[in-house]
Design a protein around this motif. Sequence first.
Motif, mmCIF file in Angstrom:
data_model
loop_
_atom_site.group_PDB
_atom_site.id
_atom_site.type_symbol
_atom_site.label_atom_id
_atom_site.label_comp_id
_atom_site.label_asym_id
_atom_site.label_seq_id
_atom_site.Cartn_x
_atom_site.Cartn_y
_atom_site.Cartn_z
ATOM 1 N N ILE A 194 0.704 7.373 -10.822
ATOM 2 C CA ILE A 194 -0.036 6.203 -10.372
ATOM 3 C C ILE A 194 0.635 4.896 -10.785
ATOM 4 O O ILE A 194 0.071 3.830 -10.620
ATOM 5 N N VAL A 195 1.855 4.972 -11.340
ATOM 6 C CA VAL A 195 2.545 3.769 -11.818
ATOM 7 C C VAL A 195 3.021 2.939 -10.624
ATOM 8 O O VAL A 195 3.653 3.450 -9.704
ATOM 9 N N THR A 196 2.723 1.636 -10.646
ATOM 10 C CA THR A 196 3.139 0.741 -9.566
ATOM 11 C C THR A 196 4.185 -0.269 -10.017
ATOM 12 O O THR A 196 4.804 -0.923 -9.180
ATOM 13 N N ALA A 197 4.354 -0.438 -11.325
ATOM 14 C CA ALA A 197 5.289 -1.440 -11.827
ATOM 15 C C ALA A 197 5.764 -1.037 -13.217
ATOM 16 O O ALA A 197 5.085 -0.298 -13.934
ATOM 17 N N CYS A 198 6.927 -1.526 -13.578
ATOM 18 C CA CYS A 198 7.435 -1.299 -14.932
ATOM 19 C C CYS A 198 8.141 -2.562 -15.404
ATOM 20 O O CYS A 198 8.408 -3.476 -14.624
ATOM 21 N N SER A 199 8.424 -2.609 -16.686
ATOM 22 C CA SER A 199 9.035 -3.794 -17.277
ATOM 23 C C SER A 199 10.346 -3.401 -17.962
ATOM 24 O O SER A 199 10.422 -2.352 -18.597
ATOM 25 N N ILE A 200 11.342 -4.266 -17.842
ATOM 26 C CA ILE A 200 12.679 -3.972 -18.346
ATOM 27 C C ILE A 200 13.000 -4.918 -19.499
ATOM 28 O O ILE A 200 12.633 -6.095 -19.481
ATOM 29 N N VAL A 201 13.671 -4.389 -20.513
ATOM 30 C CA VAL A 201 14.089 -5.176 -21.672
ATOM 31 C C VAL A 201 15.508 -5.678 -21.411
ATOM 32 O O VAL A 201 16.460 -4.904 -21.441
ATOM 33 N N ALA A 202 15.636 -6.971 -21.154
ATOM 34 C CA ALA A 202 16.926 -7.525 -20.748
ATOM 35 C C ALA A 202 17.977 -7.423 -21.843
ATOM 36 O O ALA A 202 19.178 -7.353 -21.561
ATOM 37 N N ASN A 203 17.546 -7.420 -23.100
ATOM 38 C CA ASN A 203 18.490 -7.304 -24.208
ATOM 39 C C ASN A 203 18.442 -5.928 -24.859
ATOM 40 O O ASN A 203 18.850 -5.752 -26.009
ATOM 41 N N GLY A 204 17.961 -4.948 -24.106
ATOM 42 C CA GLY A 204 17.914 -3.582 -24.608
ATOM 43 C C GLY A 204 19.240 -2.863 -24.430
ATOM 44 O O GLY A 204 20.033 -3.185 -23.540
ATOM 45 N N ALA A 205 19.474 -1.872 -25.254
ATOM 46 C CA ALA A 205 20.740 -1.136 -25.212
ATOM 47 C C ALA A 205 20.919 -0.380 -23.901
ATOM 48 O O ALA A 205 22.055 -0.135 -23.471
ATOM 49 N N ALA A 206 19.815 0.003 -23.248
ATOM 50 C CA ALA A 206 19.898 0.797 -22.022
ATOM 51 C C ALA A 206 19.680 -0.053 -20.771
ATOM 52 O O ALA A 206 19.300 0.471 -19.721
ATOM 53 N N PHE A 207 19.945 -1.354 -20.868
ATOM 54 C CA PHE A 207 19.648 -2.252 -19.745
ATOM 55 C C PHE A 207 20.362 -1.828 -18.467
ATOM 56 O O PHE A 207 19.734 -1.719 -17.403
ATOM 57 N N GLU A 208 21.650 -1.609 -18.525
ATOM 58 C CA GLU A 208 22.409 -1.291 -17.309
ATOM 59 C C GLU A 208 21.924 0.009 -16.685
ATOM 60 O O GLU A 208 21.809 0.120 -15.458
ATOM 61 N N ASP A 209 21.629 0.988 -17.518
ATOM 62 C CA ASP A 209 21.105 2.260 -17.004
ATOM 63 C C ASP A 209 19.754 2.051 -16.332
ATOM 64 O O ASP A 209 19.477 2.610 -15.266
ATOM 65 N N ALA A 210 18.917 1.206 -16.941
ATOM 66 C CA ALA A 210 17.594 0.931 -16.367
ATOM 67 C C ALA A 210 17.717 0.249 -15.015
ATOM 68 O O ALA A 210 16.994 0.584 -14.068
ATOM 69 N N VAL A 211 18.652 -0.699 -14.898
ATOM 70 C CA VAL A 211 18.858 -1.389 -13.622
ATOM 71 C C VAL A 211 19.265 -0.394 -12.544
ATOM 72 O O VAL A 211 18.752 -0.427 -11.407
ATOM 73 N N THR A 212 20.167 0.506 -12.876
ATOM 74 C CA THR A 212 20.612 1.516 -11.915
ATOM 75 C C THR A 212 19.450 2.377 -11.447
ATOM 76 O O THR A 212 19.296 2.655 -10.253
ATOM 77 N N ARG A 213 18.618 2.794 -12.374
ATOM 78 C CA ARG A 213 17.478 3.642 -12.023
ATOM 79 C C ARG A 213 16.467 2.882 -11.163
ATOM 80 O O ARG A 213 15.897 3.439 -10.221
ATOM 81 N N LEU A 214 16.236 1.617 -11.493
ATOM 82 C CA LEU A 214 15.271 0.827 -10.731
ATOM 83 C C LEU A 214 15.748 0.571 -9.308
ATOM 84 O O LEU A 214 14.928 0.496 -8.381
ATOM 85 N N ARG A 215 17.030 0.439 -9.117
ATOM 86 C CA ARG A 215 17.549 0.262 -7.760
ATOM 87 C C ARG A 215 17.282 1.480 -6.896
ATOM 88 O O ARG A 215 17.195 1.376 -5.670
ATOM 89 N N ASP A 216 17.131 2.635 -7.531
ATOM 90 C CA ASP A 216 16.849 3.866 -6.785
ATOM 91 C C ASP A 216 15.375 4.003 -6.428
ATOM 92 O O ASP A 216 15.003 4.912 -5.685
ATOM 93 N N VAL A 217 14.529 3.135 -6.991
ATOM 94 C CA VAL A 217 13.082 3.215 -6.729
ATOM 95 C C VAL A 217 12.590 1.820 -6.307
ATOM 96 O O VAL A 217 11.890 1.133 -7.052
ATOM 97 N N PRO A 218 12.939 1.382 -5.107
ATOM 98 C CA PRO A 218 12.590 0.014 -4.692
ATOM 99 C C PRO A 218 11.089 -0.240 -4.580
ATOM 100 O O PRO A 218 10.659 -1.392 -4.580
ATOM 101 N N SER A 219 10.289 0.811 -4.486
ATOM 102 C CA SER A 219 8.839 0.628 -4.384
ATOM 103 C C SER A 219 8.215 0.249 -5.727
ATOM 104 O O SER A 219 7.069 -0.213 -5.768
ATOM 105 N N LEU A 220 8.943 0.446 -6.810
ATOM 106 C CA LEU A 220 8.437 0.141 -8.145
ATOM 107 C C LEU A 220 8.750 -1.311 -8.484
ATOM 108 O O LEU A 220 9.908 -1.711 -8.528
ATOM 109 N N GLU A 221 7.704 -2.121 -8.695
ATOM 110 C CA GLU A 221 7.934 -3.528 -9.001
ATOM 111 C C GLU A 221 8.452 -3.691 -10.432
ATOM 112 O O GLU A 221 8.129 -2.901 -11.324
#
Length: 224
Positions: A1-28
Amino acid sequence: IVTACSIVANGAAFEDAVTRLRDVPSLEVGVHLTLVEERPLTAMRFPRKYTSFVPLYLSRLISIAAIERELRAQIERVLGSGLCITHLNGHQHLHLLPRIFRVVRALAAEYAIPYVRIVDDHGVTARPFSMRALSMLGRRARQAGLTNDRTIGVATAGHLEDVVPLLDHVQGVTELVTHPGIGVGGYAWGYDWDRETRALSDPRLREELARRAIRLAAPSLVFI
């Protein structure tokens, strides 16, 4: 039921998170503004823990101008990745401290980000004093503009087993705050990430939401 998530811009896994989010465009996507526990993007040095940060903030020993530069850098790093930002919130909810919240609201207006989370949590909690204080800050911040009316899940952060009982506390625009994950390591918080994932995947949830006439909405769809 998740519709949105939040990303930590200064987190160690930032680049990985960006890649994953690009694969799920429906997730805000929102920015989880972070002033402790991660390395700042700017030259300013902040305390490691919120328990050290808050006394320095109250003593006015932390520069609000430095905080603004850091938060601006975090927002711009996420925008620079090509992701669209629909909301802001804060790690350890430090964004609700009044002088910091004024900065966050100004940045939200500047970057046309329509939604900033406030905390106003109800229900049973093992941390009654801290939740009362946090909810008091949230109710005060709510007066500043468009945001949610309530939160659920903050009081059970990292240990959410069943979402259904929390639905009793839904009122107006209510944000369910959760921390799902699969096999997460490297943190000493004691969170049960996998259990929260299972709770959010409970097949009873959509039936219960429909029965209660609760509409799921991502932040960009809340204020139409």
